[in-house]
Enzyme design. Structure first.
Site, mmCIF file in Angstrom:
data_model
loop_
_atom_site.group_PDB
_atom_site.id
_atom_site.type_symbol
_atom_site.label_atom_id
_atom_site.label_comp_id
_atom_site.label_asym_id
_atom_site.label_seq_id
_atom_site.Cartn_x
_atom_site.Cartn_y
_atom_site.Cartn_z
ATOM 1 N N LYS A 173 23.563 -3.094 -30.417
ATOM 2 C CA LYS A 173 23.399 -2.268 -31.545
ATOM 3 C C LYS A 173 24.606 -1.041 -31.725
ATOM 4 C CE LYS A 173 18.973 -2.353 -33.636
ATOM 5 N NZ LYS A 173 17.371 -2.051 -33.643
ATOM 6 N N GLU A 213 21.113 7.057 -38.326
ATOM 7 C CA GLU A 213 21.727 6.326 -39.429
ATOM 8 C C GLU A 213 21.125 6.885 -40.676
ATOM 9 O OE1 GLU A 213 21.507 2.551 -39.355
ATOM 10 O OE2 GLU A 213 22.929 1.220 -38.117
ATOM 11 N N HIS A 231 7.588 -5.220 -38.624
ATOM 12 C CA HIS A 231 8.775 -5.919 -37.760
ATOM 13 C C HIS A 231 8.411 -7.106 -37.366
ATOM 14 C CE1 HIS A 231 10.704 -2.159 -38.130
ATOM 15 N NE2 HIS A 231 9.588 -1.896 -37.264
ATOM 16 N N ARG A 286 21.413 -17.000 -31.313
ATOM 17 C CA ARG A 286 20.394 -17.260 -31.238
ATOM 18 C C ARG A 286 20.092 -17.916 -32.331
ATOM 19 N NH1 ARG A 286 17.059 -13.012 -31.665
ATOM 20 N NH2 ARG A 286 16.206 -13.403 -33.645
#
Ligand code: MV4
Length: 494
Positions: free
Chosen positions: A118, A202, A237, A294
């Site tokens: 990330k 963040e 998630h 992907r």
């Protein structure tokens, strides 16, 4: 430019079949690989050839790079399609494939590598002025320094693992007093999960919409976007429902996000199909989060609204063809929704269920696509993902796609295994979903055990088992088929 004549699909289940279907339409031969658990699997039967690659656990089969490359060399396949999961985002695998003189159907190892972290992904995107959630641009090691930065950014903040995925190594910190403890936990979680303890912070966007943009890039420098998918309905998630287009984007915002996504892809000279992930806050301001290198599980909703076969495009790009259409040729037509059907029990905390598909009859008719890898009588192996199927509906607008989904769920007959179909019906019927007024907390906010009406389902289940036994074993010829069937349908609907 090298014409691909034979593709090895380094995957299993519905996605292996999905890829083989497009390959076949292009006149390309297919090679399946399979583990001990998948000897009788549909992807093995569908392929022109199949190679056994090891024991059932994926680290003994679908994750063993040398076995897969060897299978490719043995069968003379020119290319490998990795599907999703397994080795699909492994830069080392993409390199190994290329070194063996085989085409990897996907982006370059470098693009996979940069987007796989990330922080390096954000660093690449930063060159293009892409909006990002305020926080740190680099890994934070010093807790005191990190805390000072967190105070600047403002609480609540989110600590994320740079190598993370699927929410692992993520910690929300509500109050400055909890910072040290939460950071230590995030670092240790990241270290044990990814072997890399780097974390960054963040500002925590409390009620986000998860919106991702589909990208295609070719080896001639063309990069296009194929609009968005809204994946806000998820549970821990794990995505549950995805749709395209999103009900909250205006044409202007869509174009802006599309341009940003193209820039993110351009920052690594992206080739093939990829997805740029954003979150939108309550003001509908968007922020880049990460890029998935992907083909995604939820790609069918994009295919249905654009008319583009993403797998065919991946293959054509991999053999060096320029993309055959322009951005302006692409239009959104209608609305598509995907429901992931899992072998899980919604009334028992979504515990995975195992067993045999005693009855397995898929819905049919207008606007329905089912991507699955099972047939009636098959067992769901315990070794892999518990997803049974993807139920995708298409309609002229969102309302039609939703009502088709409700009908399709009613028609879908599965017994022997508890599934999330009833839970999908709950989502479709919920006012928040119908109105489009929801965020990533939908399931947590609205769903609890006992909300699903299972009485009718168990009646239907019993009726279906009886019917199936009678019909399958051919013991009894039903005297009045119609009466039996209509009673049974009535039972289900009441
Ligand atoms: C966030 C966030 C709120 N604020 N980042 C979750 C997985 C990873 N892809 C990023 N995720 C999030 N990042 C900030 N600054 C909330 C999430 C998040 C989430 C994002 C998309 C879809 C579902 C989610 C569920 C929980 C949290």
């Amino acid at each position: 430019m090298k014409t691909i004549k034979k593709i090895l699909i380094a995957n299993r289940g519905e996605i292996a079949l999905r890829i083989m279907r497009s390959a076949r339409e292009l006149g390309i031969k297919t090679v399946a690989v399979y583990s001990e658990a998948d000897r009788d699997a549909l992807h093995v039967r569908y392929a022109d050839e199949a190679v056994f690659i090891g024991e059932a656990p994926s680290n003994k089969s679908y994750l063993v790079m040398t076995n897969i490359v060897d299978a490719c060399l043995k069968t003379g396949a020119d290319a490998i399609h990795p599907g999703y999961g397994f080795l699909s985002e492994n830069a080392g695998f993409a390199s190994k494939v290329a070194e063996a003189g085989i085409i990897f159907i996907g982006p370059s190892p470098n693009a996979i590598d940069i987007m796989g972290n990330k922080l390096t992904a954000k660093a690449a995107a930063l060159k293009f002025n892409i909006p990002m959630v305020p926080g740190t641009e680099e890994a934070i090691e010093d807790v005191i320094e990190a805390k000072a930065r967190a105070i600047e950014v403002g609480f609540p903040i989110l600590i994320k693992a740079a190598a993370g995925g699927g929410g692992k190594g993520m910690r929300i910190v509500e109050h400055v007093g909890d910072f040290e403890e939460q950071m230590a936990l995030a670092v240790s979680e990241a270290t044990s999960a990814f072997g890399d303890g780097s974390v960054f912070i963040e500002r925590y966007v409390t009620s986000p919409r998860h919106i991702e943009i589909q990208i295609l890039g070719d080896t001639h420098g063309n990069i296009l976007h194929l609009f968005e998918r809204d994946c806000s309905v998820q549970r821990r998630h794990q995505k549950v429902v995805e749709e395209a287009p999103s009900s909250i984007l205006t044409p202007e915002k869509r174009e802006k996000m599309g341009k940003c996504a193209i820039d993110v892809a351009r920052s690594v000279n992206y080739t093939g199909a990829g997805t740029v992930e954003f979150i939108l806050d309550e003001n509908l301001d968007f922020y880049f989060l990460e890029m998935n290198t992907r083909l995604q599980v939820e790609h069918p909703v994009t295919e249905l609204i654009t008319g583009i076969d993403l797998v065919k495009e991946q293959i054509k790009i991999a053999q060096g063809e320029p993309i055959s259409f322009k951005q302006d040729d692409l239009k959104i037509n209608g609305h598509a929704i995907e429901l992931r059907v899992y072998a899980e029990d919604p009334d028992n905390n979504f515990l995975p269920d195992i067993g045999t598909l005693e009855t397995y009859i898929t819905p049919k008719g207008p606007g329905i696509r089912v991507d699955d890898g099972f047939e009636q009588g098959m067992e769901i192996p315990i070794y892999y993902d518990p997803m049974i199927a993807k139920l995708i509906t298409y309609g002229k607008d969102r309302e039609e796609a939703i009502s088709r989904m409700e009908r399709a769920i009613d028609e879908y007959q599965i017994t022997g295994i508890t599934t999330t179909l009833g839970f999908g019906k709950f989502v479709m019927q919920h006012e928040a979903f119908k109105s489009g007024n929801f965020d990533t907390h939908f399931v947590k906010k609205y769903f609890q055990t006992g909300l699903l009406n299972n009485d009718n389902e168990s009646d239907a289940e019993i009726a279906a088992i009886v019917m199936n036994t009678l019909l399958n074993e051919n013991q009894i010829i039903l005297p009045n088929n119609e009466t039996v069937e209509s009673n049974w349908l009535k039972n289900r609907k009441e």
